[in-house]
Enzyme design. Sequence first.
Site, mmCIF file in Angstrom:
data_model
loop_
_atom_site.group_PDB
_atom_site.id
_atom_site.type_symbol
_atom_site.label_atom_id
_atom_site.label_comp_id
_atom_site.label_asym_id
_atom_site.label_seq_id
_atom_site.Cartn_x
_atom_site.Cartn_y
_atom_site.Cartn_z
ATOM 1 N N ALA A 234 0.732 -1.200 0.085
ATOM 2 C CA ALA A 234 0.044 -0.054 0.148
ATOM 3 C C ALA A 234 1.010 1.491 0.046
ATOM 4 C CB ALA A 234 -1.024 -0.107 1.065
ATOM 5 N N ASP B 162 2.445 -3.305 4.269
ATOM 6 C CA ASP B 162 3.674 -3.192 3.708
ATOM 7 C C ASP B 162 4.728 -3.684 4.308
ATOM 8 O OD1 ASP B 162 4.123 -1.028 0.666
ATOM 9 O OD2 ASP B 162 5.793 -2.502 1.527
ATOM 10 N N GLY C 139 4.690 -7.192 -4.180
ATOM 11 C CA GLY C 139 5.306 -8.144 -4.914
ATOM 12 C C GLY C 139 6.670 -7.575 -4.989
ATOM 13 N N ASP D 193 -5.769 -4.676 -18.934
ATOM 14 C CA ASP D 193 -5.509 -5.066 -20.509
ATOM 15 C C ASP D 193 -6.778 -4.971 -21.031
ATOM 16 O OD1 ASP D 193 -4.144 -7.365 -18.625
ATOM 17 O OD2 ASP D 193 -2.835 -6.043 -19.896
ATOM 18 N N HIS E 170 -1.609 -12.235 -18.069
ATOM 19 C CA HIS E 170 -1.401 -10.899 -18.043
ATOM 20 C C HIS E 170 0.248 -10.617 -18.562
ATOM 21 C CE1 HIS E 170 -1.445 -6.788 -17.016
ATOM 22 N NE2 HIS E 170 -0.461 -6.794 -16.145
ATOM 23 N N SER F 294 2.553 1.857 -14.849
ATOM 24 C CA SER F 294 1.457 2.418 -14.834
ATOM 25 C C SER F 294 0.811 2.316 -13.399
ATOM 26 C CB SER F 294 0.321 1.920 -15.894
ATOM 27 O OG SER F 294 0.929 0.614 -16.503
#
Lengths: 332, 373
Positions: A13, A43, A90, A160, A188, A243
Amino acid sequence: MAKEPVRVLVTGAAGQIGYALVPMIARGIMLGADQPVILHMLDIPPAAEALNGVKMELVDAAFPLLKGVVATTDAVEGCTGVNVAVMVGGFPRKEGMERKDVMSKNVSIYKSQAAALEKHAAPNCKVLVVANPANTNALILKEFAPSIPEKNITCLTRLDHNRALGQISERLSVPVSDVKNVIIWGNHSSTQYPDVNHAKVQTSSGEKPVRELVKNDEWLNGEFITTVQQRGAAIIKARKLSSALSAASSACDHIRDWVLGTPEGTFVSMGVYSDGSYDVPSGLIYSFPVTCRNGEWSIVQGLPIDEVSRKKMDLTAEELKEEKDLAYSCLS
Amino acid sequence: MEVVGGEVDYTFVIQKSLVLLICVGLAWKMIVYMCNLLKIEKEPIRVLVTGAAGNIGYAIAPMIARGIMLGPDQPMILHLLDIEPASKSLEAVKMELQDSAFPLLQGVITTTNVDESCKDVNIAIMIGGFARKEGMERRDVMSKNAVIFKAQALALERYASDDCKVLVVANPANTNALILKEFAPSIPEENITCLTRLDHNRAQARLAEKLSVPVSSVKNVIVWGNHSSTQYPDTSHAMVSTKTGDQPVKELLVADQKWLKNEFITEVQQRGAEILRARKQSSALSAASAACDHIHDWFLGTPKGNWVSMGVCSDGSYGIPPGLVYSFPVNCEKGSWKIVQGLSIDEFSREKMDDSARELAEEQDLAYSCLNL
């Protein structure tokens, strides 16, 4: 009577996507304008101060729907009682890292988060994995949280999907809300398959197929596909950062449609646990066209698949199979 | 009514009733059809964001596009302006906005040309400015911003829509707004404002925390003056909605009067610095959100009995020198703000309000001297 607040966990976060996502959640974009929320932000310890800064800003924004903020570096506290979990945290690939190394790091993260979620999240918690490799991270999560119903573990391909809608709307110079039913099949990653064979555009004389209006199969089978596949890289090139804005927005769309339902006649793309539909191997997290109703997604069945699509769908399934093998080898 | 041989002819009645019903039915269908024809989708509003490639711009763009600023049924076209070195980042913001497939967003114009950016805009959010760098004198910062806001004033005056509403966010917000006003004389001065809603929201939230109540039940705090360390967060008229009705905050916190007059004020005043220390970056999320609130309430009205704080051109109310851009408590209705009148001002408040006004007068002098006025 005001609704009971829903607890929403955002991992990672303190990062970019988290910073874009949390105000969207707090404004009701994810769960509706009348649904109060309690945010759980998780986090890692090095980010604790920054995380607290985000909490302060959320308080400072005086959001009427935000009934509480838990900012923590403890996974158990983060997961306790959560009804929705958006896994943004991640290990990003760094320059010089091998694919195996990235996979290895993420696999151990998702294994431990699976355990925390399984033990402490609310029953029927809906999970959305955003962090890459999204599909495989979601698969690991599923494997190590067996008591979370497999239908509740999904990954984000809505970004997407929205990118594909955006490209069509630009090409045809129509409002993006008039374009629907593109499909993102598969992983993805760069093997995703943006499929317009069932996509439609609302015109003054009713709904028309996208292929008919675009009148350029070469573009639709070529540049359109690669543009959508590689859009992430294009954004990084221009921003020097990945992004966040559009990823956060799409995560909100994914959850909102899942929880509140898709509009009649519209389907969206979600990375979900394959049940073998469309001859996609079961046991993978694969992006399919879905409709949502009463808090559940179902794969849209019976869509005709042409040869070109078949090949692309199989290619991305292959890649996912390889990722799965790689991930499992990291775990032994 | 036909009467045949002294009795009512029911066949006739039924026939006439049927005809009547059919006529009413047809008329109703026509009315509904005409109403549907008239249900035209709203025309898009053009919203300019300057400094759009920066952190606040990145936070505010999706908020605007989702309808948070103007309401869930108001389409918009975004005009994004930034300086040449940021043009690639600006393009990337446009790409991400397209990638988000926002239903309300009907277009995005990105440009580094001020004139182009201002064309026909109905709302202008001026985030771009010159940020103070280490070692810079106050005069230097003021000087750079005065030049920027003079140029933007000229562009807005020439190209913006006549009804354009302006919100200045870039610091020094009040004085930048003042410069804008001076050099865009044909923009009605009530349409030039600066952001103190962030401080207002911070004050409201701090009180809610202290009182352990939901933030939405605290209302009518006021932030007076300059969006700087001389701002005065005033709780004398603040209220809390409880099950038994509205209660004044100063009664609920009667044991904390010292806190209300000291720590509370400094906490709100210095919150920006606190965020900067924790995040290593200034508050973008909350500033963007407050800017949306400011415009939303200005456009769509404040709830009854609930005022907000806006930096507006002083008309002399509450003994504040006219002509300064000063934060007041305001109500908004039908697209206009009005200073809340008749609030009692105690001695403590008077002193703080005057301090802030004095600072603003000094800033005005400094700004004018930079522009050789």
